[in-house]
Write a protein that holds these residues in place. Sequence first.
Motif, PDB file in Angstrom:
ATOM      1  N   CYS A   1       0.833  -1.211   0.000  1.00 42.23           N
ATOM      2  CA  CYS A   1       0.000   0.000   0.000  1.00 42.23           C
ATOM      3  C   CYS A   1       0.863   1.255   0.000  1.00 42.23           C
ATOM      4  CB  CYS A   1      -0.902  -0.010   1.229  1.00 42.23           C
ATOM      5  SG  CYS A   1      -1.814   1.519   1.489  1.00 42.23           S
ATOM      6  N   VAL A   2       0.716   2.093  -1.021  1.00 41.64           N
ATOM      7  CA  VAL A   2       1.522   3.313  -1.112  1.00 41.64           C
ATOM      8  C   VAL A   2       1.144   4.307  -0.016  1.00 41.64           C
ATOM      9  CG1 VAL A   2       0.059   4.671  -2.683  1.00 41.64           C
ATOM     10  CG2 VAL A   2       2.570   4.868  -2.816  1.00 41.64           C
TER      11      VAL A   2
ATOM     12  N   GLY B   1       6.224  11.404  -9.559  1.00 38.63           N
ATOM     13  CA  GLY B   1       6.980  11.981  -8.448  1.00 38.63           C
ATOM     14  C   GLY B   1       6.823  11.170  -7.173  1.00 38.63           C
ATOM     15  N   LEU B   2       5.611  10.669  -6.938  1.00 36.09           N
ATOM     16  CA  LEU B   2       5.358   9.836  -5.759  1.00 36.09           C
ATOM     17  C   LEU B   2       6.165   8.543  -5.836  1.00 36.09           C
ATOM     18  CD1 LEU B   2       3.762   9.038  -3.181  1.00 36.09           C
ATOM     19  CD2 LEU B   2       1.984   8.130  -4.698  1.00 36.09           C
ATOM     20  N   ILE B   3       6.108   7.881  -6.970  1.00 35.45           N
ATOM     21  CA  ILE B   3       6.801   6.587  -7.119  1.00 35.45           C
ATOM     22  C   ILE B   3       8.310   6.776  -6.970  1.00 35.45           C
ATOM     23  CG2 ILE B   3       7.301   4.721  -8.751  1.00 35.45           C
ATOM     24  CD1 ILE B   3       4.345   5.272  -9.817  1.00 35.45           C
ATOM     25  N   GLU B   4       8.848   7.849  -7.557  1.00 36.44           N
ATOM     26  CA  GLU B   4      10.279   8.120  -7.410  1.00 36.44           C
ATOM     27  C   GLU B   4      10.633   8.433  -5.959  1.00 36.44           C
ATOM     28  OE1 GLU B   4      11.904  10.893 -10.178  1.00 36.44           O
ATOM     29  OE2 GLU B   4      11.101   9.831 -11.926  1.00 36.44           O
TER      30      GLU B   4
ATOM     31  N   GLY C   1      10.725   5.206  -4.034  1.00 34.90           N
ATOM     32  CA  GLY C   1      11.962   4.519  -4.389  1.00 34.90           C
ATOM     33  C   GLY C   1      11.808   3.029  -4.624  1.00 34.90           C
ATOM     34  N   LEU C   2      10.581   2.587  -4.875  1.00 37.90           N
ATOM     35  CA  LEU C   2      10.334   1.184  -5.207  1.00 37.90           C
ATOM     36  C   LEU C   2       9.714   1.118  -6.602  1.00 37.90           C
ATOM     37  CD1 LEU C   2       8.797  -0.079  -1.819  1.00 37.90           C
ATOM     38  CD2 LEU C   2      11.093  -0.540  -2.692  1.00 37.90           C
ATOM     39  N   PRO C   3       9.891   0.004  -7.318  1.00 36.70           N
ATOM     40  CA  PRO C   3       9.297  -0.107  -8.658  1.00 36.70           C
ATOM     41  C   PRO C   3       7.779   0.036  -8.608  1.00 36.70           C
ATOM     42  CG  PRO C   3      10.889  -1.873  -8.271  1.00 36.70           C
ATOM     43  CD  PRO C   3      10.687  -1.186  -6.962  1.00 36.70           C
ATOM     44  N   LYS C   4       7.219   0.704  -9.606  1.00 34.86           N
ATOM     45  CA  LYS C   4       5.776   0.941  -9.660  1.00 34.86           C
ATOM     46  C   LYS C   4       4.983  -0.354  -9.534  1.00 34.86           C
ATOM     47  CE  LYS C   4       2.209   3.053 -12.592  1.00 34.86           C
ATOM     48  NZ  LYS C   4       1.943   3.751 -13.888  1.00 34.86           N
ATOM     49  N   GLY C   5       5.475  -1.426 -10.135  1.00 36.99           N
ATOM     50  CA  GLY C   5       4.768  -2.704 -10.130  1.00 36.99           C
ATOM     51  C   GLY C   5       4.733  -3.409  -8.790  1.00 36.99           C
TER      52      GLY C   5
END
Length: 456
Positions: free
Chosen positions: A227-228, A411-414, A417-421
């Motif tokens: 969960c992000v 920007g959130l995913i970067e 610092g984890l892969p989007k998948g």
Amino acid sequence: MEDVSRLTFFALFALQHRGQESSGIATTGGNGIWVHTGMGLVSHVFDEAALSQLPGTIAIGHNRYSTMGSSQLANTQPIVVEGAAGKIAVAHNGNLVNAEVLHQELSEQGYRFSTTTDSEVIANLIIASPGRTWTERIRHAMHRLQGAYSLVILTNNSLIGVRDPFGVRPLCLGKLDNGWVLASESCALDHIGTSFLREVEPGEIVIIDSKGIKSSQGVKPERNALCVFEYIYFARPDSTIGGRLLYRTREAMGRRLAQEYPVEADMVIGVPDSATIAGISYARESGIPFTEGLLKNRYVGRTFIEPDQRIRELGVRLKFNPLREILSGKRLVILDDSIVRGTTTPRVIALLRKAGAREIHMRVCSPPIRYPCFFGVDMATRWELIAARKSIPEIREFIGADSLGYLSLEGLIESVGLPKGTLCLACLTGDYPIPVQLEMDKLALEALPEEVPSPQ
């Protein structure tokens, strides 16, 4: 391990941010399960007398924040159930998407329910499952469960940790002297002097007993879907999840917001406490001074987590106090972790306007939340989510800000610092890792007919 109930109490204290509706501890010494639960904060529920009634060498604890079933004493955890194989206590973080189907099936088999939670569905499914050992029964149950579940399970002689095959909710393992500890977040391990070993893997069952610790694969792991929102808001900044220290991810969010949405202003404020780190980072990147211009009463519960809208609205007024002398006539950049329903933000901005702020530029550490969560965050139904109903310019006007900038998905995913998948981004994209019924009701099990009595 000595005095496990006291260790569990202090670990729950460290995890109070994950739920403030109720708290509970269950213990065993090998000859029965003792449990004490109550409504309210850990410090309200437990005192010396309560802890002294929880003897044993194994314990589990739970702080509740309701995502399935209402906030009432009957729905507190850990939940204790008993079947032919014996008695277990279960504490659950997450949310099932097939709870109603399983509830109906178990009711027809004669299992009785005393709560309206999906957690009791999980507990009854485990004791109803075939197998010679608890590991076999849990493995069988995991093949039937759909949704998010991190579990700690207490049997007469073992402590068991379980994580769903998507790894939606966190669960970690630590070592303490001659014992072992499982917790939702590593900050709880730190508080009781435990060494962090590793995170429980998606689909894994960890069994701890007098012989030591062993791991078993319950179900084959699916695509990772952590969960992000754990990174945006939910987890404490001193916890490590997915190998990432939360503090660093929130720093990165503030820095990225300053790059994506620069503005001329006199000072930066992070809405305390969840956006303070991002606010400091935004200020550092932009060169605009950071100021604590909004003070928080830390003895009021998190407004996002309180379950009742009326209490939530009252909570906003109780929670913040702006410093008029500092803010008057100033152009402010305000950072917050998210805008969910749009309940809190307009009130915070109104408070700042009343304190004399000349301009207010809102910056948000998440992209717009347009879809509800069915995996353990009580966000709202879709029609309650402000970004599902309004465009960004309409939201800016509604909250009363001079400008509004949401962190981009990229920007959130970067920042995380984890892969989007490997992340669950469903509340932002509508792409759910598990098929869901889009208008699931958190009180669904309260509307089911009376169960048939248990067979005598």
